[in-house]
Motif scaffolding. Structure first.
Motif, short mmCIF file in Angstrom:
data_model
loop_
_atom_site.label_atom_id
_atom_site.label_comp_id
_atom_site.label_asym_id
_atom_site.label_seq_id
_atom_site.Cartn_x
_atom_site.Cartn_y
_atom_site.Cartn_z
N ARG A 267 0.84 -1.23 0.15
CA ARG A 267 -0.03 0.13 -0.09
C ARG A 267 0.65 1.35 -0.17
O ARG A 267 0.55 2.23 -0.79
CB ARG A 267 -0.88 0.01 1.01
N CYS B 133 0.48 6.65 2.88
CA CYS B 133 -0.83 5.99 2.79
C CYS B 133 -1.60 6.06 4.31
O CYS B 133 -0.93 6.32 5.03
CB CYS B 133 -0.23 4.31 2.85
N ILE B 134 -2.83 6.16 3.96
CA ILE B 134 -3.68 6.35 5.16
C ILE B 134 -4.19 5.03 5.54
O ILE B 134 -5.03 4.99 6.55
CB ILE B 134 -4.75 7.24 4.90
N GLY B 135 -3.96 3.96 5.11
CA GLY B 135 -4.62 2.51 5.39
C GLY B 135 -6.04 2.34 5.51
O GLY B 135 -6.61 1.80 5.99
N CYS B 136 -6.52 3.02 4.47
CA CYS B 136 -8.10 2.77 4.23
C CYS B 136 -8.44 1.67 3.53
O CYS B 136 -9.71 1.01 3.54
CB CYS B 136 -8.77 4.00 3.44
N ASN B 137 -7.50 0.92 2.69
CA ASN B 137 -7.78 -0.27 1.78
C ASN B 137 -8.69 -0.13 0.77
O ASN B 137 -9.19 -1.09 0.22
CB ASN B 137 -8.34 -1.41 2.84
N ILE B 138 -8.96 1.32 0.13
CA ILE B 138 -9.68 1.32 -0.78
C ILE B 138 -9.06 0.56 -2.08
O ILE B 138 -9.81 0.10 -3.06
CB ILE B 138 -9.99 2.88 -1.02
N CYS B 139 -7.72 0.65 -2.20
CA CYS B 139 -7.07 -0.08 -3.24
C CYS B 139 -7.36 -1.62 -3.50
O CYS B 139 -7.53 -1.75 -4.73
CB CYS B 139 -5.76 0.05 -2.94
N ILE C 178 1.69 2.14 -3.24
CA ILE C 178 0.40 2.65 -4.26
C ILE C 178 0.17 4.16 -3.90
O ILE C 178 -0.06 5.15 -4.93
CB ILE C 178 -0.71 1.81 -3.73
N ALA C 179 0.44 4.32 -2.69
CA ALA C 179 0.04 5.81 -2.43
C ALA C 179 1.07 6.67 -2.79
O ALA C 179 0.93 7.88 -3.07
CB ALA C 179 -0.07 5.93 -0.74
N CYS D 215 -6.83 4.75 -5.55
CA CYS D 215 -6.14 5.03 -4.24
C CYS D 215 -6.54 6.38 -3.47
O CYS D 215 -6.49 7.37 -4.53
CB CYS D 215 -4.60 5.05 -4.39
N THR D 216 -7.12 6.37 -2.42
CA THR D 216 -7.35 7.81 -1.74
C THR D 216 -6.33 8.81 -1.82
O THR D 216 -6.71 9.85 -2.16
CB THR D 216 -7.68 7.30 -0.20
S1 SF4 Z 1 -5.99 3.08 -1.03
FE1 SF4 Z 1 -5.98 3.82 1.07
S2 SF4 Z 1 -4.76 2.00 1.62
FE2 SF4 Z 1 -4.74 1.76 -0.40
S3 SF4 Z 1 -2.86 2.64 -0.80
FE3 SF4 Z 1 -4.08 4.47 -1.03
S4 SF4 Z 1 -4.25 5.48 0.99
FE4 SF4 Z 1 -3.35 3.31 1.07
#
Ligand code: SF4
Ligand SMILES: Cc1cc2nc3c(=O)[nH]c(=O)nc-3n(C[C@H](O)[C@H](O)[C@H](O)COP(=O)(O)O)c2cc1C
Length: 690
Positions: A322, A345-351, A325-326, A363-364
């Motif tokens: 993650r 990364c905010i650790g929201c798991n939207i990815c 990705i962020a 990704c948020t």
């Molecule tokens: S979607 Fe959320 S958890 Fe996944 S990489 Fe982006 S910020 Fe992190």
């Protein structure tokens, strides 16, 4: 700027079998919702990470034989030579910036329902398939001939992967997803032959395959093993100590041990439930058991934490999914002494939801993720501004902040006006909710970036009306005025408000976030189905309320199945004593009671309550937009070329949708009018000639 010498250790090379990684930044396999359907999009995304400085970059899991596949999920395939061009494109994109390219060979065994190939699934022991959707399919037990076949298929897949250009091959024995794990676990391996029983027997297939893969390609490619550190599936699953025994027993077998947590939900734990480096205890000490490099994950975003992992001899390289990705340029940021520019990364798991919904990942924090090829969006580079010069951004929530940041980067003169006294909009409020503090990074990252831009002016406490906007005369105006929760219960179940005699105080999440709290016995009606219902339940328990969560869904926070959080949310609420009522909808509020009905049978019931919290739906705050549209004939005279509504104000959705909307607005301003053309690139299946 120069690199902080404290981080030098992160840039040391590491030998992995026959190949050398130029630094300790290792991007572990992660899917992206595109896979074999969108191979160029996936290839470009990996290439960007190579440009960002990762030394090892893996593809997502790669289904290595047609007799085991996980449709409907979209990963990669290595079924025959027809797959090679797409895989070679990925390896080439990674090599372009001098990174090593890896692919993860996945044979899903008991986790592969084979809905597409229609083959009978194979597993160590005959049992029903174990998938997220509990498909009504069983695997048959593998015969010795099947095991020989599987070994040959791995050898063939390795040769193909090498032909495609990969430098590392990861064999998947983690997350319950790979056949080696199914053999290692006494839960899924109940055999009595030489492949079952003792740990040595259960690891026989793994040993044979690694040895044969090495024999086939080991002179030039590294063979790594990805293992779960503990199985977390109950009594029969393997423990962390058994994993340590296994590694000690086969200490020199693979070229690298890649250690992941238990299930995928454990491993990709969201920030709501897991801290950075959450797996440390499970990994500590393993390096002493093997001379091979040991790598591990932990949603690492802080270079200091990374350095500690190396210096304390816990890990040799730091794994990222993650955080890469962020912030695909994270290693370069650290190398260039620009850590403060990292988009954490905010650790929201939207990815993960992109994979779970078989769509394409978002990704948020990084709106360019998976748009690098589709839209040509590079996370670092953006076109200089077009013909116009000035833009007014109204609203500093996720959409407005991202629009202002990206417009500022393009070189526009930007004014960002925010009605509140802080930047962040919904994030200012939501980051204070239980477990969501890391989400504040959406605002923090952008606030810092904006503070570095001389061409962006920020005005807080500045609520604007239509008259103000028309008078200012900015060439472009973008309204990102957010959304509000409705109190009347309208959402999916009720398209018009349910009966309510006003006998109970009614609250929305906005009320609670503003500090207006109920007390006593509170019924939450959750017809939103993402995180808010569960979070609000936690908040109210903290406030001393007795909480019932009523939802028409079959699961609490049902959509969070797509972010792998649902199980943890349910467990947390049970722990907190929340009364969870599933498959029932609120049907009315009368005489101090909440009536409900079973969504299947209609069977009615009612319960006493002191208050109701409606987590139903949100509506866009578009009054300003409506007022401006009503005066559209004045725009031109005032020098206004365009006014647009974006983000939650246009259409409420998760934060990732808002940052994407803000970014898209900024990218497309002053761009060509593409009319009815498709606004992204895609690939269409090539037809065979017969
Ligand atoms: S979607 Fe959320 S958890 Fe996944 S990489 Fe982006 S910020 Fe992190
Ligand atoms: C979107 C996404 C897809 C993933 N897909 C895979 C995969 O295909 N194979 C795998 O072994 N792990 C997969 N994982 C797990 C990651 O490799 C990693 O172990 C986990 O996310 C923890 O690392 P992190 O904290 O750096 O994200 C995936 C993770 C994410 C976020």
């Amino acid at each position: 700027m120069a690199r902080d010498p404290r981080y030098d250790i992160l840039f040391e090379p590491v030998q992995i079998g026959p190949v050398t990684a130029k630094n300790r930044f290792y991007q572990v396999p992660h899917c992206n919702g595109g896979g074999y359907r969108d191979p160029s999009a996936a290839a470009r995304m990996r290439g960007i990470k190579a440009e960002g400085g990762w030394s090892v970059i893996f593809t997502e899991q790669n289904e290595m034989h047609h007799s085991s596949e996980i449709s409907p999920y979209i990963e990669l395939r290595l079924w025959d030579d027809d797959d090679l061009p797409m895989l070679a494109k990925m390896a080439d994109a990674i090599h372009e910036y001098d990174a090593l390219a890896g692919t993860q060979l996945a044979y899903a065994g008991i986790n592969g329902p084979n809905l597409y190939s229609k083959e009978i699934p194979l597993a160590p022991t005959a049992m029903p398939i174990r998938t997220y959707t509990s498909d009504p399919v069983s695997a048959r037990a593998m015969t010795k001939r099947d095991i020989r076949d599987l070994r040959r298929w791995h050898r063939n897949a390795c040769l193909r992967a090498k032909a495609a250009g990969f430098d590392l091959i990861c064999l998947y024995a983690a997350h319950g997803h790979g056949i080696f794990q199914h053999f290692l676990s006494t839960a899924t391996n109940q055999r009595s032959d030489e492949y079952g029983g003792s740990l040595e027997n259960r690891s026989r297939l793994m040993r044979e395959v690694v040895e044969e893969c090495k024999d086939a390609i080991g002179d030039s490619c590294a063979i790594t093993l990805r293992l779960s550190l503990v199985e977390t599936i109950g009594e029969l699953g393997f423990s962390n100590s058994e994993v340590r025994d296994l590694i000690e027993m086969h200490a020199e077998l693979p070229d690298l041990w890649d250690l992941a947590h238990g299930t995928w939900a454990d491993c990709s734990g969201p920030s709501r439930f897991k801290e950075e480096a959450a797996q440390q205890e499970l990994v500590e000490g393993i390096k002493a058991l093997t001379p091979r490099p040991v790598v591990g994950v932990g949603r690492f975003t802080s270079p200091d934490v990374m350095v500690r992992q190396i210096k304390s001899n816990i890990l040799d390289m730091i794994n990222y999914a993650r955080p890469s990705i962020a912030e695909p340029f994270s290693p370069r940021r650290i190398d260039e002494g620009r850590v403060e520019d990292t988009r954490e990364c905010i650790g929201c798991n939207i990815c993960i939801s992109g994979d779970m919904t078989m769509s394409i990942s978002r990704c948020t924090q990084n709106p360019t993720f998976m748009e690098e090829w589709r839209k040509g969006w590079h996370p670092e580079n953006i076109e200089p501004r077009g013909d116009s010069e000035t833009v007014l951004v109204v609203g500093a929530g996720p959409a407005g902040l991202e629009a202002a940041r990206a417009l500022g980067k393009r070189g526009y003169q930007v004014v960002l006006a925010e009605a509140g006294t802080e930047l962040g909009g919904r994030v200012v409020r939501e980051r204070k909710l239980p477990g969501l503090s890391a989400w504040g990074r959406v605002a923090d990252y952008r606030e810092y970036q904006l503070s570095q831009m001389a061409n962006v002016d920020i005005y807080l406490d500045s609520e604007l009306g239509a008259d103000d906007i028309l008078e200012f005369g900015f060439e472009h105006v973008v309204l990102a005025t957010g959304s509000s929760w409705r109190a009347d219960g309208v959402s999916r179940r009720h398209v018009v408000p349910p009966p309510n005699d006003d006998s109970l105080p009614l609250f929305t999440p906005d009320d609670l976030m503003a500090g207006k709290m109920p007390d006593g016995k509170v019924v939450i009606f959750d017809d939103d189905h993402y995180y808010m219902g569960g979070v609000v339940a936690e908040l109210l328990v903290e406030q001393g309320c007795e909480v019932t969560l009523l939802t028409p869904a079959a699961h609490v926070s049902q959509w969070s199945n797509n972010t792998l959080e649902q199980g943890a949310i349910h467990a947390r609420l049970v722990e907190l004593g929340v009364d969870i009522v599933l498959n029932r909808a609120l049907s009315g509020i009368e005489q101090g009671r909440v009536s409900s009905e079973c969504v299947f049978s209609g069977r009615a019931d009612s319960m006493p309550a002191d208050a109701v919290v409606m987590v139903a739906s949100r509506v866009g705050n578009d009054a300003l937009w409506q007022a401006l549209v009503a005066r559209e004939d004045e725009w031109q005279d005032k020098g206004i070329k365009s006014i647009k509504l974006i983000g939650d104000a246009e259409s409420p959705a998760p934060i990732a949708w808002a940052t994407y909307a803000g970014h898209r607005y900024a990218r497309e301003l002053d761009g060509p009018d593409i009319g009815d053309a498709l606004p992204f690139r895609r690939e269409v299946t090539q037809l065979k000639n017969d």
